[in-house]
Write a protein that holds these residues in place. Structure first.
Motif, PDB file in Angstrom:
ATOM      1  N   PHE A 169      86.443  72.665  39.371  1.00  0.00           N
ATOM      2  CA  PHE A 169      87.381  72.808  38.248  1.00  0.00           C
ATOM      3  C   PHE A 169      88.354  71.630  38.211  1.00  0.00           C
ATOM      4  CE2 PHE A 169      86.539  77.563  38.500  1.00  0.00           C
ATOM      5  CZ  PHE A 169      85.820  77.602  37.316  1.00  0.00           C
ATOM      6  N   ILE A 170      88.778  71.201  39.387  1.00  0.00           N
ATOM      7  CA  ILE A 170      89.711  70.069  39.438  1.00  0.00           C
ATOM      8  C   ILE A 170      89.038  68.814  38.893  1.00  0.00           C
ATOM      9  CG2 ILE A 170      90.872  68.481  41.055  1.00  0.00           C
ATOM     10  CD1 ILE A 170      91.542  70.946  42.763  1.00  0.00           C
ATOM     11  N   MET A 171      87.764  68.610  39.280  1.00  0.00           N
ATOM     12  CA  MET A 171      87.050  67.432  38.777  1.00  0.00           C
ATOM     13  C   MET A 171      86.889  67.491  37.265  1.00  0.00           C
ATOM     14  SD  MET A 171      84.234  66.948  41.801  1.00  0.00           S
ATOM     15  CE  MET A 171      83.513  65.453  41.206  1.00  0.00           C
ATOM     16  N   ALA A 172      86.786  68.734  36.748  1.00  0.00           N
ATOM     17  CA  ALA A 172      86.671  68.907  35.290  1.00  0.00           C
ATOM     18  C   ALA A 172      88.041  68.900  34.633  1.00  0.00           C
ATOM     19  CB  ALA A 172      85.950  70.221  34.978  1.00  0.00           C
ATOM     20  N   GLU A 173      89.108  68.766  35.470  1.00  0.00           N
ATOM     21  CA  GLU A 173      90.489  68.802  34.999  1.00  0.00           C
ATOM     22  C   GLU A 173      90.817  70.117  34.301  1.00  0.00           C
ATOM     23  OE1 GLU A 173      91.820  65.369  32.924  1.00  0.00           O
ATOM     24  OE2 GLU A 173      91.403  64.021  34.606  1.00  0.00           O
ATOM     25  N   MET A 213      66.239  69.037  32.996  1.00  0.00           N
ATOM     26  CA  MET A 213      66.580  68.977  34.430  1.00  0.00           C
ATOM     27  C   MET A 213      67.676  69.974  34.771  1.00  0.00           C
ATOM     28  SD  MET A 213      66.567  64.994  35.661  1.00  0.00           S
ATOM     29  CE  MET A 213      67.659  64.425  34.398  1.00  0.00           C
ATOM     30  N   ILE A 214      68.743  69.995  33.917  1.00  0.00           N
ATOM     31  CA  ILE A 214      69.890  70.857  34.218  1.00  0.00           C
ATOM     32  C   ILE A 214      69.492  72.315  34.168  1.00  0.00           C
ATOM     33  CG2 ILE A 214      72.151  71.594  33.336  1.00  0.00           C
ATOM     34  CD1 ILE A 214      72.504  68.595  32.469  1.00  0.00           C
ATOM     35  N   GLN A 220      75.702  64.963  36.616  1.00  0.00           N
ATOM     36  CA  GLN A 220      75.471  65.092  35.169  1.00  0.00           C
ATOM     37  C   GLN A 220      76.713  65.580  34.447  1.00  0.00           C
ATOM     38  OE1 GLN A 220      72.729  63.927  33.947  1.00  0.00           O
ATOM     39  NE2 GLN A 220      71.893  63.523  36.008  1.00  0.00           N
ATOM     40  N   ARG A 221      77.901  65.596  35.176  1.00  0.00           N
ATOM     41  CA  ARG A 221      79.193  65.974  34.598  1.00  0.00           C
ATOM     42  C   ARG A 221      79.189  67.424  34.105  1.00  0.00           C
ATOM     43  NH1 ARG A 221      82.472  61.961  34.685  1.00  0.00           N
ATOM     44  NH2 ARG A 221      81.712  59.801  34.710  1.00  0.00           N
ATOM     45  N   ARG A 222      78.478  68.298  34.796  1.00  0.00           N
ATOM     46  CA  ARG A 222      78.496  69.740  34.484  1.00  0.00           C
ATOM     47  C   ARG A 222      79.311  70.444  35.580  1.00  0.00           C
ATOM     48  NH1 ARG A 222      74.690  71.459  30.653  1.00  0.00           N
ATOM     49  NH2 ARG A 222      74.266  69.689  29.272  1.00  0.00           N
ATOM     50  N   PRO A 232      75.818  69.237  43.544  1.00  0.00           N
ATOM     51  CA  PRO A 232      76.046  67.789  43.452  1.00  0.00           C
ATOM     52  C   PRO A 232      75.257  67.144  42.312  1.00  0.00           C
ATOM     53  CG  PRO A 232      75.791  68.442  45.736  1.00  0.00           C
ATOM     54  CD  PRO A 232      75.445  69.647  44.917  1.00  0.00           C
ATOM     55  N   ARG A 233      74.013  67.666  42.055  1.00  0.00           N
ATOM     56  CA  ARG A 233      73.239  67.109  40.929  1.00  0.00           C
ATOM     57  C   ARG A 233      73.955  67.385  39.614  1.00  0.00           C
ATOM     58  NH1 ARG A 233      66.994  68.808  42.311  1.00  0.00           N
ATOM     59  NH2 ARG A 233      66.807  67.710  44.322  1.00  0.00           N
TER      60      ARG A 233
END
Length: 1753
Positions: free
Chosen positions: A1372-1376, A1315-1316, A1349-1351, A1344-1345
């Motif tokens: 980037f912030i969401m990925a810290e 999917m990714i 999937q945390r990508r 958003p998809r």
């Protein structure tokens, strides 16, 4: 508003040539205007401008001809009946023209002068003022017909102008001088004399109260101030059209001036705001020519102008004119003047503000009789009928005043609890009082309504201070004449017309009379239903049930005249000398006539109006009563020296002698007045005659002798046959005829048989034998004996003495005869005479030395004689002297000298004593001296009589004791019960009860009371002896009373039993609905009363029910209630009669009720009537009755037809009947619903068919949807989708390829990596090939998809590919990846750098990394500590910052603690960190204070530190506030008051630990009561009461604990309305207090207090009063009600500091020295840290030294 001229009409048409109007004048009464024409004729016009009269003028000397002079001025007198004419032939004439038109015109005054008169004015109430050609200004007095010079100048007088008040005037002179003169400067202090010099002769001169305006031939108008300096110029000298100014006139109000010139009139209006003159557009009239004369009508409404050509023009000069209610015309003629004209009778009133303020709207009120108007600072009031106007200072109060015009003499204005009175015609407020009761029946004002003797100004008011207190005030002096405290509410009061008596009636219908002068109150009538003073008298008429009561003399209220009557008095009429009481006897009205004679004459005499009394008596026929009235009047007239009235009285009485004497006196007075002038009544003869008339002969004698008229004085005495006085005068004045006078006197005495008087004359002359012979001849032997015994030489004449003694015996003057015999030592004869004359004292005295053996017998005879003369007490001692003991005792007993009788008997033997003891004991028993009676009865052996005595006296215990001593117990009981039965038969129930109770038979007493129906007493005994049966007793009695039809009593017992509903039902069953409603309202509150009112109305039905419900304001509520309770018929009935708008609502509710009942047909009809057919349709649809639903919809609501068909279709689909469903939907024109239903059911072919046929525009959309559905169902998985995407990609169809890649979702594959990859591939293709917009859209779908999937990093790179920097940073912030985020922001969009940092801080917060956060965001870290509950760390961190931050978090923590119920820790925070004066913290401080004072168990020594902390917190706060902008504001004052309360509590806690300070602690508890508007009232009264009780202050304890019980009941009921405040009248303990939400005490503690109060209330030694001090008020009250003085509170006890004062440095801080020293002593003795802390605090707070020292100075 500015005044402008409007031409009204031409009064005289102009002529072709010069024929100037010489002068114009309006009369002060506004009814006449005089015009002087060039041919020297005066024309008189009325106020409408109609010519009504004319007359020609005369020259000073006829020989010079009629044209030898001109008229220079005319003016009316103040009375408008005279006209002054100033002429150039050196004369001023005054013509009397009269009041009416056509009266003969006569010259009444003429004043000849030395020079020509040049101008003339006549100010009101002043002489005529005129100027002369020689420069003099003179005054002419019409009363004396003389003229005099006021002042002289050297320059021709060209003009005169009076000021608006007429008290001063100006003169203008040819040299430009302007001179001012005052008759009265009215306190202005302005100087007189020349005040300025005008540039030219000021022919046009006007004098307003604000300025002087002058103008002349230089075409300039100059305004001068009051001191003479010019302040404003109007220069028209460059205007070629302008000519010289010839004349000026000022308006009566002084606000406007009109100046005349050629063809023009210029108006100047005074602007109070600018203090300048404003000039509106000038009035220009072509061909008018020069204005020669101007006159302004005195009411200010019109101006008249005369011209050079003889024309007279009338101009209207009002500011505005309005019509009020079509009845009155309001003409504003100036800002401060309004003419109010009554259109019905053409009367007018001129309303003027004397202060010059602008008048607002004028209102006519009080039956169109009174006018009211406001200015900015005053209030104007007027009586249109009497034309009396008032202007009083009045500050605007928002128009909330209420005016009362019930009194013809005074207007009463009520505003904000204050009543102000203004007397019409007076410009001062008559008086102000505080009252809340503005019912005309509860206020009585009397202003000089009747003439009284020696009273000039009688103005009084009586009003209610509260419902039970009347105050009477003298409005003239402002002094309170009296105050009446009544035990019941007062519903009517009225003063008599003289203000000396007050009648008032209370709610119990008791009529009371109060004498204002003596302050005596008398109840004069019970059950009074009507009362009224008879007008113009002091007679009272009242009704008592069936009696008409009349008091003709109210000074004797016990003397009342009563007549029986059947009906009710409705009115009292007094007309044509007749007073009638109008009585309504149902169908007929009857009048009762009162005795007018008693009314009229008594009133006139009381008022000292003797003329009125005469006038009345002359209308009456002579009778015994009338004669008595004439006599009374004659006496009063003589006392008042009203001699003509006295003469008339004597004539009426037929007393000819007195009438003639008075007539002669009048004649002498008139003769003297004619010959000598002056008052003839001051002549000595007249004064002497008046003295003789009053029988004051000595006064008359002194009047004659003062004038040396000795003969007249002697003649007066001789006429009166007062010879002795005549001789005295002759002797005093050594009159030559003295001896002749004496001889004549003696001769006259002998001739008239006055031998006694002749004897006196001889005795005075020393001829004693002759005198004795004359006395004997006159039959006066005693007189002869007295004279003989006084002269030794006569006593030696034995024959003479024997003759006198015989005459004395013959005249039965035995004692005198005995005295004579004793003196000549004939003791036997003397003893015989003394015995015959019963002169036993002389007989005993004689016997003691002449016959000693006779003394004892004489004493007994003397005693017997005294007994025969009933002088028993005097006889006792004589019997004792004679040894007759039995007679002595009987005399003592018969003379009721009981003590003496006992005293005598005690010395005798017992056999004699016991004979009399019972008789004496009976007496002592009868007078209540029971102990003495008991002793004597026992001595006499009469023990049964003792028992009877005590029983009759009601002393059952003593009787019981005696009976028990001397009788058997069964005999005692039977005796008592039988006696009780006898008492019962005699109706002495109280005594019988005591006997029953004494022998422990209370049930017999209860039965007795029940038999007698004395239920109150029965209940009382049941409560004492059978407490468990009280409730049953009440119910039983209630039912008995109901059976006996004694419904009120039954109601009382039902309520006492707590079953008030039974009382309501009882009254309902008797159809006594008003009583039922009353009981329900009183006992069950509003809800119950409404229910009863509803049932009442339902029982009445129809209009009656509607009226009843309207009366209670419950009509709408009743309709709703009836509908809600399914009483629809009643609801419909009420609505049809009175509220037709409610019918639809009722129909709707009825329909819903019928629907619930399943009666659908009836419900349908009701829904239709309610205008809600759709509801009927929905009802049928709900019940699937489709036909009925269709029928109703088609008949009543076409819009619902479709809804019915849709409902049928939905039902058909559910039943799988698709064809029918489709038919229904097509009929409803809803094919799209058919498509939807087919599609949802998977019937795509039918869906497409219907769509194609009926909704073709949606066919493509449906086709695509069908294709997708088919694709989804037939898919082979993700592989086929990827294969398809690659094919599109290879063929260059990138958009379709992207679409296929994006379709790979978790619905078709579970492989996340696949999917990714697909999504990233699709996004890459879009970025490369599809352009910016499409690429952006694809990225916004894909990213958003990827996030799901945390990508995040991949998503961020895609966002960067389409330049969505912000979104990339977010990824980037969401990925810290904070460094990447910072780098992107820094390189691509620097504006997002702060954003990244903020998100970083937010992340730290969310992860709870507070320590890391503190390095970048202190506030955030603090918030995090708080969120984690680590308050102490937060506060420690905040403390390292600044105080502002610290106190923010202290406040947050305190709020948190308070919400959790931890008020004391919150308080500790502020004690620790300080209390800043931040307004946002004020609510926290208030909450802490409120919580602490409400806490329980703080009334003890251990609570000191709590109160100390609260006190210190508040002290810190108030000190901080003192330095803040809130200093001395309302919050500061509130906290200062809270500090004082906390200090009292802390001091009390400190004192409670020491026995010596118990009184201090108790006083503090009492002082806290004045703050019950802040602290919980029940707690405060409880604590004060308990502490008073603990130290033995029982009276105060009783009052305070009683108050605690009242407040507790109020808390239960939720209202203070029922609390009685009488115990706390005249104290500073507040009545209006907030009720605590819940009670302070437990129910058991509460009951203990209630029992104590009940027990104490029976104790006679404890009174329900508060102790008073030397001020006469409650000792703890700071305010003395009598003087209004407020004392300062003691800082130790809170009590007022009166005398023994100790002051601290801080102002307002004082202490009672005794309390202070007591506290100091306790501190020194105990070394208590708490006491030391309090003293230290007082030192800081009050400015005293912190080291306490004694103060005994």
């Amino acid at each position: 508003m500015s005044m402008q001229l409007k031409h009204m009409r031409t009064l005289l048409p102009p002529q072709d040539g010069a024929a100037k109007i010489c002068a114009l004048a309006w009369s002060p009464n506004n009814l006449k205007m005089a015009v002087c024409t060039s041919d020297r004729v005066i024309l008189l016009f009325d106020e409408q401008g109609e010519k009504r009269d004319k007359f020609s003028l005369k020259p000073a000397d006829a020989k010079y001809g009629k044209r030898s002079y001109t008229v220079k001025g005319i003016a009316f007198s103040g009375c408008s009946t005279k006209l002054a004419i100033g002429q150039t032939d050196n004369i001023v004439y005054v013509y009397k023209i009269g009041d009416d038109w056509g009266e003969k015109k006569v010259i009444c005054n003429k004043f000849i002068q030395q020079s020509a008169v040049t101008c003339l004015i006549w100010p009101s109430d002043q002489p005529i003022v005129f100027g002369l050609a020689d420069g003099k200004v003179r005054a002419a007095n019409v009363k004396t017909n003389k003229s005099s010079t006021i002042y002289g100048t050297d320059s021709y007088v060209v003009s005169l102008a009076s000021n608006p008040s007429g008290k001063g005037f100006l003169s203008g002179h040819a040299d430009g001088s302007i001179v001012r003169f005052f008759f009265d400067d009215e306190g202005s202090g302005d100087q007189q004399g020349k005040i300025s010099t005008h540039p030219c002769p000021p022919y046009a001169l006007a004098y307003s109260q604000n300025a002087i305006v002058a103008a002349g031939c230089d075409k300039r108008i100059i305004a001068y101030g009051r001191e003479g300096r010019s302040f404003q110029h109007f220069d028209y000298s460059r205007d070629d059209d302008e000519h010289e100014f010839t004349v000026a006139v000022c308006s009566p109000s002084g606000q406007s001036i009109v100046v005349g010139s050629y063809d023009r009139l210029r108006v100047l209006n005074w602007s109070p705001r600018r203090q300048m003159w404003d000039e509106p557009k000038c009035k220009e009239i072509r061909n008018l020519y020069t204005i020669t004369a101007l006159a302004w009508k005195k009411d200010g409404a019109k101006v008249t102008a005369g011209t050079l050509c003889g024309g007279v023009e009338l101009f209207d000069c009002c500011l505005k004119r309005t019509i009020y209610k079509n009845k009155f015309e309001m003409t504003h003629v100036g800002p401060n003047q309004v003419i109010v004209k009554n259109l019905s009778n053409n009367t007018r009133v001129i309303l003027k503000s004397h202060y010059g303020y602008e008048i607002d709207e004028v209102r006519i009120m009080g039956k169109d009789r009174y006018l009211v108007s406001h200015t900015s600072d005053t209030l104007l009031l007027g009586d249109l009928q009497s034309n009396k106007l008032s202007e009083v200072p009045w500050q605007g109060s928002g128009g909330n005043e209420k005016y009362y015009f019930d009194n013809e003499n005074v207007c009463m204005i009520f505003n904000a609890g204050e009543l102000t009175m203004v007397e019409y015609g007076e410009n001062e407020i008559l008086g102000c009082v505080r009252t809340e009761f503005m019912n005309p029946h509860l206020i009585s004002v009397r202003l000089n309504e009747r003439k009284q003797r020696n009273v000039d100004d009688n103005k009084k008011i009586a009003y209610l201070m509260d419902l039970k207190t009347i105050a009477i005030m003298d409005l003239a002096s402002g002094i309170n004449c009296g105050q009446i405290n009544h035990e019941s509410k007062i519903d009517w009061l009225e003063l008599n017309e003289t203000g000396r008596k007050l009648l008032f009636r209370d709610k119990r219908l008791r009529l009371n009379l109060y004498d204002v002068e003596s302050q005596q109150r008398t109840t004069i009538l019970n059950y009074c239903s009507y009362v009224q003073w008879v007008p113009s008298s002091d007679v009272v008429v009242a009704q008592n049930r069936g009696n008409l009561c009349v008091w003709y003399n109210i000074d004797a209220p016990e003397r009342v005249t009563m007549f029986p009557l059947k009906g009710e008095i409705v009115d009292l009429e007094r007309t044509d000398g007749k007073t009638e009481v109008i009585v309504n006897e149902g169908v007929t009205t009857i009048s009762y006539t009162l005795d007018e004679g008693l009314i009229e004459f008594g009133t006139a005499i009381d008022d000292g109006d003797l003329e009125r009394a005469v006038a009345f008596l002359e209308t009456l026929e002579m009778s015994v009563e009338t004669e008595a009235m004439w006599k009374t009047l004659s006496k009063l007239a003589m006392e008042d020296r009203q001699l003509h009235i006295a003469e008339r009285c004597y004539a009426a009485l037929g007393d000819v002698a007195r009438a003639r004497f008075m007539k002669e006196t009048f004649r002498i007075a008139e003769e003297v007045a004619k010959t000598s002038g002056g008052d003839g009544f001051n002549n000595y003869r007249v004064r002497a005659r008046l003295a003789i008339m009053d029988k004051k002969f000595k006064e008359a004698e002194s009047i004659f002798l003062e004038q040396n008229h000795v003969d007249e004085a002697m003649e007066m005495y001789q006429e009166m046959h007062m010879w002795d006085e005549a001789i005295e005068v002759a002797e005093a004045k050594s009159h030559p005829e003295l001896e002749t006078l004496r001889r004549n006197y003696y001769q006259w005495l002998m001739e008239t048989g006055q031998e006694e008087t002749a004897g006196e004359v001889k005795e005075r002359e020393g001829d004693y034998l002759a005198a004795i012979n004359l006395y004997m001849k006159a039959g006066l032997p005693a007189r002869a004996a007295r004279l003989a015994t006084s002269r030794d030489e006569l006593m030696s004449n034995t024959d003479l003495i024997s003759r006198i003694a015989s005459a004395l015996i013959k005249g039965e003057l035995y004692e005198r005869a005995g005295d004579m015999y004793e003196k000549i030592r004939d003791y036997t004869q003397a003893m015989s005479c003394f015995k015959k004359g019963k002169a036993y004292r002389r007989a005993v005295e004689l016997a003691r030395y002449a016959f000693p053996q006779e003394v004892v017998r004489l004493e007994e005879e003397w005693g017997d004689y005294l007994v025969s003369q009933k002088q028993l007490d005097a006889a006792i001692n004589h019997f004792i002297e004679a040894g007759a003991i039995s007679k002595a005792v009987e005399s003592a007993i018969n003379s009721r000298q009981w003590a003496k009788a006992v005293q005598i008997l005690e010395l005798q033997d017992s056999s004699l004593a016991s004979k009399y003891y019972k008789k004496i004991a009976d007496h002592y028993a009868s007078v209540g001296e029971y102990e003495m009676a008991e002793k004597l009865y026992v001595e006499a052996g009469c023990t049964r009589e003792v028992v009877d005595m005590y029983n009759q006296a009601g002393k059952w215990e003593q009787a019981h004791k005696m009976a028990s001593t001397y009788m058997k117990s069964d005999d005692v009981s039977s005796l008592y019960i039988s006696q009780a039965r006898q008492l019962e038969e005699q109706g002495k129930f109280k005594e019988a009860e005591k006997l029953f109770v004494a022998v422990k038979e209370p049930d017999l007493a209860i039965s007795m009371y029940k038999k007698q129906k004395m239920y109150n007493d029965m209940v009382r005994l049941v409560k004492v002896h059978h407490t468990d049966l009280v409730q049953d007793t009440f119910l039983h009695l209630a039912k008995e009373c109901e059976t006996d039809n004694n419904l009120r009593q039954a109601e009382h017992y039902y309520c006492e039993a707590g079953d008030w509903k039974a009382a309501v039902n009882m009254y309902r069953s008797q159809d006594m609905w008003d009583e039922a409603h009353r009981v329900a309202k009183a006992q069950g509150g509003q809800t119950a009363s409404k229910q009863v009112a509803y049932l009442w109305a339902k029982s009445l039905g129809g209009d009656s029910g509607v009226k009843l419900l309207n009366k209670f304001g419950l009509l709408e509520a009743a309709i709703d209630y009836a509908a809600e309770n399914c009483a629809f018929e009643f609801a419909f009935e009420l609505a049809r009669i009175a509220m037709k708008n409610k019918l639809p609502d009722i129909h709707l509710k009825h329909a819903m009720y019928l629907e619930d009942e399943g009666r659908f047909q009836d419900a349908e009809a009701e829904f239709v009537r309610a205008g809600k057919p759709k509801e009927a349709v929905l009802m049928y649809v709900h019940n699937q009755d489709w036909d009925s639903a269709q029928r109703v919809a088609e008949a009543h609501d076409a819009d619902s037809v479709g809804d019915v068909l849709v409902g049928q279709a939905r039902f058909a689909f559910e039943e799988k009947d698709y064809a029918k469903a489709e038919t229904y939907l097509l009929r409803a024109q809803r094919p799209e619903l058919a498509v939807k239903y087919y599609r949802d059911s998977g019937m795509w072919q039918d869906a497409l068919r219907v769509c194609k046929e009926y909704v073709p525009h949606k066919l493509q959309q449906l086709q695509d949807e069908y294709d997708r559905e088919m694709t989804d169902k037939s898919t082979r998985g993700a592989e086929s989708m990827l294969q398809q995407a690659r094919e599109w990609e290879s063929s260059g169809e990138y958009a379709r390829a992207v679409e296929c890649y994006l379709k790979v979702t978790d619905q078709i594959t579970s492989d996340r990596d696949t999917m990714i990859k697909c999504w990233i591939k699709g996004a890459d293709l879009a970025i490369k090939f599809l352009g910016q917009d499409k690429a952006t859209r694809v990225v916004e779908i894909v990213c958003p998809r990827l996030v799901e999937q945390r990508r995040h990093t991949s998503a961020a790179e895609l966002y960067l590919g389409v330049d969505l920097v912000k979104d990339a940073i977010d990824m980037f912030i969401m990925a810290e990846e904070w460094n990447k985020a910072r780098k992107v922001a820094k390189e691509l969009e620097p504006k997002y750098e702060n954003y990244v940092e903020d998100r970083y801080k937010e992340s730290l917060k969310n992860q709870g990394k507070a320590d890391a956060l503190a390095s970048v965001d202190v506030v955030g870290a603090l918030d995090m500590y708080i969120a984690n509950g680590d308050w102490q760390k937060a506060l420690d961190t905040a403390q390292q910052q600044n105080p502002k931050v610290l106190h923010k978090y202290v406040a947050l923590y305190a709020t948190h603690l308070i919400k959790g119920g931890d008020t004391l820790p919150a308080m500790d925070l502020y004690v620790k960190y300080g209390a800043p004066a931040n307004p946002q913290n004020f609510n926290i401080y208030k909450r802490i204070f409120a919580d602490v004072v409400t806490m329980k168990d703080l009334n003890k020594p251990e609570a000191f530190h709590t109160w100390c902390d609260l006190r210190d917190l508040l002290y810190d706060l108030t000190e901080n506030m003192r330095k803040s902008p809130d200093a001395n504001g309302p919050d500061h004052e509130e906290f200062e008051k809270n500090l004082l309360i906390a200090h009292y509590y802390a001091t009390r806690s400190s004192a409670m630990a020491h026995k010596s300070l118990d009184s201090v602690a108790t006083k503090l508890s009492v002082s806290l009561l004045r703050h019950t508007d802040i602290i919980p009232a029940d707690k405060a009264f409880y604590e004060a009461g308990m502490m008073c009780r603990a130290i033995g202050w029982d009276n105060m304890a009783f009052v305070f604990l009683n108050r605690y019980l009242d407040v507790s009941e109020a808390i239960e009921e939720g209202t203070l309305d029922m609390i009685d405040h009488s115990d706390f009248q005249d104290t500073d303990i507040p009545f209006e207090i907030p009720l605590p939400e819940k009670a302070h005490l437990s129910s058991q503690q509460h009951e203990d207090i209630r029992e104590w109060v009940l027990a104490v209330s029976m104790d006679q030694q404890i009174e329900q009063i508060l102790p008073k001090d030397e001020r006469g008020c409650f000792e703890a009250s700071l305010v003395a009600p009598d003087s209004g003085m407020r004392s300062l509170p003691c800082v130790i006890t809170g009590y007022p500091v009166l005398q023994n004062k100790m002051e601290f440095k801080s102002p307002g801080k004082v202490a009672n020295k005794d309390d202070w020293n007591k506290y100091l002593m306790a501190t020194k003795v105990s070394h208590s840290t708490e006491l030391q802390d309090v003293l230290k605090f007082i030192g800081t707070w009050c400015g005293a030294t912190p080291n306490p020292s004694y103060s005994f100075q």
